[in-house]
Design a protein around this motif. Structure first.
Motif, PDB file in Angstrom:
ATOM      1  N   GLY A  75       1.058  -1.344   0.204  1.00 58.62           N
ATOM      2  CA  GLY A  75       0.410   0.002  -0.435  1.00 58.62           C
ATOM      3  C   GLY A  75       0.932   1.053   0.280  1.00 58.62           C
ATOM      4  O   GLY A  75       1.052   2.227  -0.987  1.00 58.62           O
ATOM      5  N   GLY A  79       0.740   3.714  -3.262  1.00 61.20           N
ATOM      6  CA  GLY A  79       0.426   5.770  -2.832  1.00 61.20           C
ATOM      7  C   GLY A  79       1.932   6.270  -2.883  1.00 61.20           C
ATOM      8  O   GLY A  79       1.343   7.492  -3.424  1.00 61.20           O
ATOM      9  N   THR A  82       1.699   7.195  -6.463  1.00 59.19           N
ATOM     10  CA  THR A  82       1.232   8.163  -7.022  1.00 59.19           C
ATOM     11  C   THR A  82       0.567   9.447  -6.612  1.00 59.19           C
ATOM     12  O   THR A  82       0.829   9.880  -7.071  1.00 59.19           O
ATOM     13  CB  THR A  82      -0.053   7.141  -6.223  1.00 59.19           C
ATOM     14  OG1 THR A  82      -0.766   6.339  -7.442  1.00 59.19           O
ATOM     15  CG2 THR A  82      -1.948   7.820  -7.593  1.00 59.19           C
ATOM     16  N   CYS A 122      -5.781   6.636 -10.108  1.00 55.25           N
ATOM     17  CA  CYS A 122      -6.432   6.335  -8.777  1.00 55.25           C
ATOM     18  C   CYS A 122      -6.828   4.766  -8.964  1.00 55.25           C
ATOM     19  O   CYS A 122      -6.973   3.469  -8.151  1.00 55.25           O
ATOM     20  CB  CYS A 122      -7.470   7.228  -7.876  1.00 55.25           C
ATOM     21  SG  CYS A 122      -6.521   8.316  -7.366  1.00 55.25           S
ATOM     22  N   TYR A 129      -3.471  -3.029  -6.279  1.00 59.27           N
ATOM     23  CA  TYR A 129      -3.659  -2.854  -4.855  1.00 59.27           C
ATOM     24  C   TYR A 129      -4.461  -3.953  -4.036  1.00 59.27           C
ATOM     25  O   TYR A 129      -4.254  -4.973  -3.196  1.00 59.27           O
ATOM     26  CB  TYR A 129      -3.799  -1.406  -3.472  1.00 59.27           C
ATOM     27  CG  TYR A 129      -3.585  -2.348  -2.709  1.00 59.27           C
ATOM     28  CD1 TYR A 129      -1.978  -2.402  -1.938  1.00 59.27           C
ATOM     29  CD2 TYR A 129      -4.648  -2.191  -1.855  1.00 59.27           C
ATOM     30  CE1 TYR A 129      -2.225  -2.900  -0.825  1.00 59.27           C
ATOM     31  CE2 TYR A 129      -4.665  -2.807  -0.758  1.00 59.27           C
ATOM     32  CZ  TYR A 129      -3.415  -2.957   0.293  1.00 59.27           C
ATOM     33  OH  TYR A 129      -3.881  -3.242   1.326  1.00 59.27           O
TER      34      TYR A 129
END
Length: 146
Positions: A75, A79, A82, A122, A129
């Motif tokens: 994660g 994340g 991104t 996203c 994920y």
């Protein structure tokens, strides 16, 4: 002499129709078979691991902690990547001003990228994920089952 008798000196042979009937009857008879359901050596280890997970022993806690750590790492990497990509876009347009002047369908490129790029990005990161998380859980279950 019976109807099964062949020439003298040879064993009795049944007729073809009788032989087929006899074969079908013998094929229907239950024969003894050995059925092995599982390898008895590996089953005890699997049960022991499952019991350790259920009773939350130190081994079970370590297994779950490793799974959570792997999920957290995945994660954070996705994340962070991104966030880094989205945070670098304004910097790229600041450092390369000629790129900020490019227009597409009457709208400048920075507005298009900053307004539209985050949504599919996203969604794609969330999808990736979920796939990684499922793979980690499958690896966890397979390591417990071994």
């Amino acid at each position: 002499m019976t109807k099964h008798s062949g020439p003298p000196g040879q064993p009795d042979q049944p007729q073809p129709a009788e032989r087929d009937a006899w074969l079908s009857v013998s094929a229907r008879k239950n024969r003894r078979r050995r059925v092995v359901l599982a390898d008895p050596r590996g089953r005890g280890r699997v049960l022991r691991t499952i019991i350790e997970l259920e009773e939350q022993t130190s081994v079970g806690e370590k297994l779950i902690r490793d799974l959570i750590r792997t999920q957290l790492r995945t994660g954070l990497v996705l994340g962070g990547g991104t966030l880094l990509l989205l945070a670098l876009l304004p910097l790229v347009f600041y450092l390369l001003p000629w790129l900020a002047e490019v227009e597409f369908l009457g709208v400048r490129l920075p507005w298009l990228l900053l307004g539209l790029l985050p949504f599919p990005l996203c969604y794609g990161v969330g999808y990736a994920y979920r796939r990684f998380a499922e793979r980690h859980e499958q690896d966890f279950v397979s390591s417990v089952d071994r």
